[in-house]
Design a protein around this motif. Structure first.
Motif, PDB file in Angstrom:
ATOM      1  N   GLY A  25       1.160  -0.827   0.293  1.00 54.57           N
ATOM      2  CA  GLY A  25       0.192   0.469  -0.463  1.00 54.57           C
ATOM      3  C   GLY A  25       0.782   1.648   0.357  1.00 54.57           C
ATOM      4  O   GLY A  25       0.682   2.096   0.879  1.00 54.57           O
ATOM      5  N   THR A  26       1.567   1.478  -0.771  1.00 52.21           N
ATOM      6  CA  THR A  26       2.386   2.681  -1.080  1.00 52.21           C
ATOM      7  C   THR A  26       2.358   4.169  -2.141  1.00 52.21           C
ATOM      8  O   THR A  26       1.469   3.462  -2.853  1.00 52.21           O
ATOM      9  N   ILE A  27       2.813   4.605  -1.236  1.00 48.47           N
ATOM     10  CA  ILE A  27       2.440   6.212  -2.415  1.00 48.47           C
ATOM     11  C   ILE A  27       4.024   6.603  -2.709  1.00 48.47           C
ATOM     12  O   ILE A  27       4.473   6.817  -1.334  1.00 48.47           O
ATOM     13  N   LYS A  28       3.857   6.591  -3.859  1.00 49.29           N
ATOM     14  CA  LYS A  28       5.253   7.374  -4.802  1.00 49.29           C
ATOM     15  C   LYS A  28       4.694   8.468  -4.762  1.00 49.29           C
ATOM     16  O   LYS A  28       3.873   8.521  -5.848  1.00 49.29           O
ATOM     17  N   ILE A  29       5.923   9.454  -4.593  1.00 49.02           N
ATOM     18  CA  ILE A  29       6.031  11.111  -5.671  1.00 49.02           C
ATOM     19  C   ILE A  29       7.210  11.129  -5.789  1.00 49.02           C
ATOM     20  O   ILE A  29       7.818  10.697  -5.954  1.00 49.02           O
ATOM     21  N   SER A  30       7.330  11.437  -6.894  1.00 51.74           N
ATOM     22  CA  SER A  30       7.758  11.464  -7.960  1.00 51.74           C
ATOM     23  C   SER A  30       8.243  12.907  -9.481  1.00 51.74           C
ATOM     24  O   SER A  30       7.313  13.808  -8.893  1.00 51.74           O
ATOM     25  N   THR A  31       9.236  12.974 -10.050  1.00 51.35           N
ATOM     26  CA  THR A  31       9.699  14.084 -10.769  1.00 51.35           C
ATOM     27  C   THR A  31       9.026  13.808 -12.146  1.00 51.35           C
ATOM     28  O   THR A  31       8.725  13.125 -12.557  1.00 51.35           O
ATOM     29  N   VAL A  32       8.363  14.890 -12.604  1.00 48.78           N
ATOM     30  CA  VAL A  32       7.933  14.654 -14.118  1.00 48.78           C
ATOM     31  C   VAL A  32       9.124  14.512 -14.868  1.00 48.78           C
ATOM     32  O   VAL A  32       9.169  13.653 -15.872  1.00 48.78           O
ATOM     33  N   ASP A  33      10.239  15.726 -15.445  1.00 42.62           N
ATOM     34  CA  ASP A  33      10.684  15.738 -15.873  1.00 42.62           C
ATOM     35  C   ASP A  33      11.834  14.581 -15.618  1.00 42.62           C
ATOM     36  O   ASP A  33      12.710  14.435 -16.795  1.00 42.62           O
ATOM     37  N   THR A  34      12.212  13.936 -15.021  1.00 39.08           N
ATOM     38  CA  THR A  34      13.245  13.017 -14.460  1.00 39.08           C
ATOM     39  C   THR A  34      12.280  11.522 -13.956  1.00 39.08           C
ATOM     40  O   THR A  34      13.489  10.141 -14.840  1.00 39.08           O
ATOM     41  N   GLY A  35      11.647  11.399 -13.309  1.00 42.78           N
ATOM     42  CA  GLY A  35      11.056  10.406 -13.104  1.00 42.78           C
ATOM     43  C   GLY A  35      12.153   9.494 -12.031  1.00 42.78           C
ATOM     44  O   GLY A  35      11.440   8.657 -11.278  1.00 42.78           O
ATOM     45  N   LEU A  36      12.933  10.518 -11.115  1.00 42.18           N
ATOM     46  CA  LEU A  36      13.259  10.385  -9.805  1.00 42.18           C
ATOM     47  C   LEU A  36      11.938  10.398  -8.758  1.00 42.18           C
ATOM     48  O   LEU A  36      11.485  11.144  -8.921  1.00 42.18           O
TER      49      LEU A  36
END
Length: 337
Positions: free
Chosen positions: A82-93
């Protein structure tokens, strides 16, 4: 595809399994998609080329949301962790990883100011986290079955949730207190706030669409035009019309103030999974298990465009911010514009 012609503009084939959700960035330059292949992909609308791919989840990804400034993506996992991840749009990091729930995350949303992320889970809870740190700020435990859908009010002060326990609840973001609880007679599949934030709409398994007052929880309107479970609901941008898509293969619109049916679109031959209003409120787009994406006029109910480019069920549809394009995600592993 182009709204006026129905011609395919781009086809993104970067996923290897079902596409579960699609969304345009706030500026309309990018499309994000989540998939059962455990990835979140971003691609350029103009070129159709992949911009970034985030592969940080250990299970399929059910839900995605762009931050209001378009720089970040929140994604919720289908796995037991049940994880939530937040990533950057431009790099996917990866920016933040949140061990949010005990089991599957069904829905995620950013607050209008981008500072918070809320989530709904099969573990019966709705939670709020700080977007920058991942710190849990609130946990709402008022539901007694899994929560399917969650969204912030336009002013960011409240959260609306829909659950398998046949209720839709309103929570105060600032105080973490339940404000109202609205009882239905079937599972609440989809929820939406009115543009002014005073009302909430829920699409239900009992075939009804119900609207209730946020402050009191009292029913304002009940629309009974469908003959099977309602899978998706949306308010028009001016708040005067509500649209619903159903297992009964139809898309219906009705006037909020009178509850009178405005249009009934019967162009699909299988269940309708997703609906969206165009930014000007004149058109509705629908995605169906019949592999088709259709656009029809709210005023006339007549079909404007039909897109037949998918080879499997269409799970999600969205209009671009300028209303000129529609993107769709499908179980054929593709995202098409």
């Amino acid at each position: 595809f182009a709204v006026d012609t129905g011609v395919e503009v781009s086809s993104f084939t970067g996923h290897t399994r079902w596409v579960r959700s699609v969304s345009f960035s706030p500026d309309g330059k990018f499309v994000c998609s989540s998939s059962s292949d455990r990835t979140v992909n971003v691609f350029d609308v103009d070129t159709g080329l992949e911009v970034s791919s985030f592969a940080g989840h250990k299970s399929g990804v059910n839900s995605i949301a762009f931050s209001p400034d378009g720089t970040l993506i929140a994604s919720g996992s289908n796995g037991e962790n049940g994880t939530i991840k937040i990533s950057t749009v431009d790099t996917g990091l990866e920016v933040t990883s949140i061990a949010a729930h005990k089991i599957i995350v069904n829905s995620v949303a950013f607050s209008p100011d981008g500072k918070l992320v809320c989530s709904a889970s099969v573990d019966k809870t709705v939670k709020i986290f700080a977007a920058d740190t991942g710190l849990e700020l609130s946990s709402f435990t008022g539901h007694n079955k899994g929560v399917r859908s969650v969204t912030f009010s336009p002013d960011g002060k409240f959260i609306c949730s829909g659950s398998d326990d046949n209720t839709s609840k309103i929570f105060d973001v600032g105080t973490s207190v339940e404000v109202t609880s609205f009882a239905c007679t079937g599972a609440v599949n989809s929820v939406a706030f009115s543009p002014d934030g005073k009302h909430a709409c829920c699409g239900n398994g009992d075939t009804t669409v119900k609207i209730f007052a946020v402050d009191t929880g009292l029913e304002v309107t009940s629309f009974t035009g469908h003959t099977n479970s309602v899978n998706a609901v949306a308010f028009s941008p001016d708040g005067e019309v509500v649209c619903s898509g159903s297992h009964d293969k139809t898309v219906k619109t009705f006037a909020f103030d009178t509850v009178q049916e405005v249009t009934s679109f019967t162009g699909h031959i299988l269940r309708v999974n997703s609906v969206a209003f165009s930014p000007d409120g004149k058109l509705v787009c629908s995605g169906s298990f019949d592999k088709m994406v259709k656009i029809f006029s709210v005023n006339t109910g007549l079909e404007v465009t039909s897109f037949t480019g998918h080879t499997d069920d269409v799970s999600s549809v969205a209009f671009s911010p300028d209303g000129k394009l529609v993107c769709s995600g499908s179980y054929d592993n593709t995202v098409k514009i």
